[in-house]
Design an enzyme around this catalytic site. Structure first.
Site, PDB file in Angstrom:
ATOM      1  N   ARG A  83      91.482 -15.006  15.934  1.00  0.00           N
ATOM      2  CA  ARG A  83      91.143 -14.206  14.737  1.00  0.00           C
ATOM      3  C   ARG A  83      90.125 -13.121  15.082  1.00  0.00           C
ATOM      4  O   ARG A  83      90.196 -12.010  14.561  1.00  0.00           O
ATOM      5  CB  ARG A  83      90.634 -15.114  13.610  1.00  0.00           C
ATOM      6  CG  ARG A  83      90.484 -14.359  12.283  1.00  0.00           C
ATOM      7  CD  ARG A  83      90.148 -15.281  11.132  1.00  0.00           C
ATOM      8  NE  ARG A  83      88.860 -15.939  11.307  1.00  0.00           N
ATOM      9  CZ  ARG A  83      88.431 -16.959  10.566  1.00  0.00           C
ATOM     10  NH1 ARG A  83      89.192 -17.424   9.584  1.00  0.00           N
ATOM     11  NH2 ARG A  83      87.261 -17.511  10.791  1.00  0.00           N
ATOM     12  N   LYS A 185      87.603 -10.277   9.710  1.00  0.00           N
ATOM     13  CA  LYS A 185      86.267 -10.815   9.420  1.00  0.00           C
ATOM     14  C   LYS A 185      85.242  -9.771   9.858  1.00  0.00           C
ATOM     15  O   LYS A 185      84.553  -9.931  10.868  1.00  0.00           O
ATOM     16  CB  LYS A 185      86.090 -12.159  10.146  1.00  0.00           C
ATOM     17  CG  LYS A 185      85.059 -13.054   9.481  1.00  0.00           C
ATOM     18  CD  LYS A 185      85.230 -14.484   9.941  1.00  0.00           C
ATOM     19  CE  LYS A 185      84.037 -15.339   9.596  1.00  0.00           C
ATOM     20  NZ  LYS A 185      83.727 -15.462   8.180  1.00  0.00           N
ATOM     21  N   GLU A 221      89.878 -15.035  -3.264  1.00  0.00           N
ATOM     22  CA  GLU A 221      88.893 -15.748  -2.443  1.00  0.00           C
ATOM     23  C   GLU A 221      87.830 -16.388  -3.330  1.00  0.00           C
ATOM     24  O   GLU A 221      87.542 -15.885  -4.430  1.00  0.00           O
ATOM     25  CB  GLU A 221      88.158 -14.777  -1.520  1.00  0.00           C
ATOM     26  CG  GLU A 221      89.011 -14.153  -0.449  1.00  0.00           C
ATOM     27  CD  GLU A 221      88.875 -14.849   0.892  1.00  0.00           C
ATOM     28  OE1 GLU A 221      88.465 -16.023   0.953  1.00  0.00           O
ATOM     29  OE2 GLU A 221      89.199 -14.195   1.892  1.00  0.00           O
TER      30      GLU A 221
END
Ligand code: PLP
Ligand code: COI
Length: 340
Positions: A83, A185, A221
């Site tokens: 990721r 991220k 989220e």
């Protein structure tokens, strides 16, 4: 002999503390150096670094766990490494080879072994890897140099109460645009979340829930965690969207729900006006682990799921299985655990 530190392991919060060693590696002229451990927790970087001006950076979060027989293990660090590279690719930073990422994680944990909380305390060692653009630069373009670093901190629960239900409220703010950086991220997503987070906390909620940026009708989220719900007919449901962070905990729970709990598992839209379909709900992530959602306030109405004070039975089973795997008490699926 392992060094000893004076820490009240059972009462740790999710906060910074300086541990002994961190890892740092530099990228210059097209390649990463070998990296090294250092005691210095201050970075000396150019005032013109892209990380400071244009948000060219990304980060990760993963944990080290001490098992009953005193081994230390990492949970799916390869997935964090992959990721991190997807985030690097999105903001034009060089990828960190996954083997280098895992090796650096292990080096940091080993060098700070005495900061890995004891088995049974409920606490863990949180690792924070990051990549930042550094070096002299003025225009909006990728940096000439980069730093990949990892520090670690012993932590307790992210949301107060740990495995006790907390309430959340929806927000009118968006954390990410439909084709923006929501699934990477990167720090910018979190800068934008500070104000809605503070507003939610001021109203007495643990955090805010972001709805889909295009229509504001679907749950995306739960602050810095993903959402899951258990339907009245025992299906594990979690939102499918291009703008949410693909949570490693969430994908692990989908596997646990299917293979260990024998539930049907679906990624699909979760309408904020149809929360009645769920008998239980939770937030999941590395920091949040599983935080049961007591209720969600939306447009002035509080929708309560199982209970505002008690954890639902399916959420409890999911938690016990995940926790058991992470601390080595439940057999993990092949490849999930990396011993340090
Ligand atoms: N969503 C956001 C926005 C996050 O910051 C995090 C934390 O990493 C998560 C979800 C959970 O992801 P993971 O389970 O990989 O930690
Ligand atoms: C994590 O769960 O690792 C996170 O990154 C959440 C938050 C502390 C940013």
């Amino acid at each position: 002999m392992e060094k000893k530190v004076d820490i009240d392991w059972s009462n740790l919060s999710f906060g910074y503390m300086k541990t002994d060693f961190r890892y740092i590696s530099r990228w210059k002229d097209g390649k990463w150096d070998d990296g090294q451990l250092t005691e210095d927790n201050v970075l000396h970087i150019s005032e013109a670094s892209t990380a400071l001006h244009y948000g060219q950076q990304c980060f990760e979060g993963l944990k080290a766990y001490r098992t009953k027989d005193n081994k230390i293990q990492l949970f799916r660090p390869d997935e964090n490494g992959k990721r991190l590279n997807r985030s690097c690719e999105r903001v034009m930073m060089p990828e960190v080879p996954v083997e280098k990422f895992i090796d650096a994680c292990k080096q940091v944990v080993k060098a700070n072994e005495h900061f890995v909380p004891p088995y049974g305390s409920g606490a863990t060692l949180y690792l924070r890897p990051f990549v930042i653009g550094v070096g002299d630069n003025l225009g909006v373009k990728p940096a000439p140099e980069f730093i990949f670093a990892i520090f670690c901190v012993p932590v307790g629960p992210y949301f107060k109460g740990g495995m006790a239900p907390v309430n959340f409220t929806t927000t009118d703010f968006d954390r990410a645009a439909p084709m923006g950086t929501g699934k990477a991220k990167v720090g910018g997503n979190y800068a934008g979340s500070l104000r809605p987070h503070e507003a939610a906390v001021k109203k007495g909620f643990a955090d805010c829930i972001y709805l889909d940026p295009a229509t504001h009708t679907k749950i995306e989220e739960v602050g810095a965690a993903n959402f899951f719900g258990i339907t009245k007919d025992d299906k594990f449901i979690t939102p499918l969207s291009e703008s949410i962070l693909p949570s490693i905990t969430k994908y692990s729970l989908m596997h646990i729900a299917k293979e260990y709990l024998k539930l049907e598992v679906l990624e699909r839209d979760v309408l904020v006006d149809n929360l009645d379909e769920f008998k239980e709900a939770g937030a999941c992530g590395t920091a949040a682990v599983i935080t049961p959602i007591g209720g969600i306030e939306h447009q002035g109405n509080l929708h309560v799921f199982h209970s505002e004070t008690e954890v639902g039975p399916v959420t409890k089973k999911l938690y016990d299985t995940l926790y058991g795997i992470q601390f080595g008490d439940v057999k993990a699926p092949e490849g999930w655990i990396y011993e340090v």
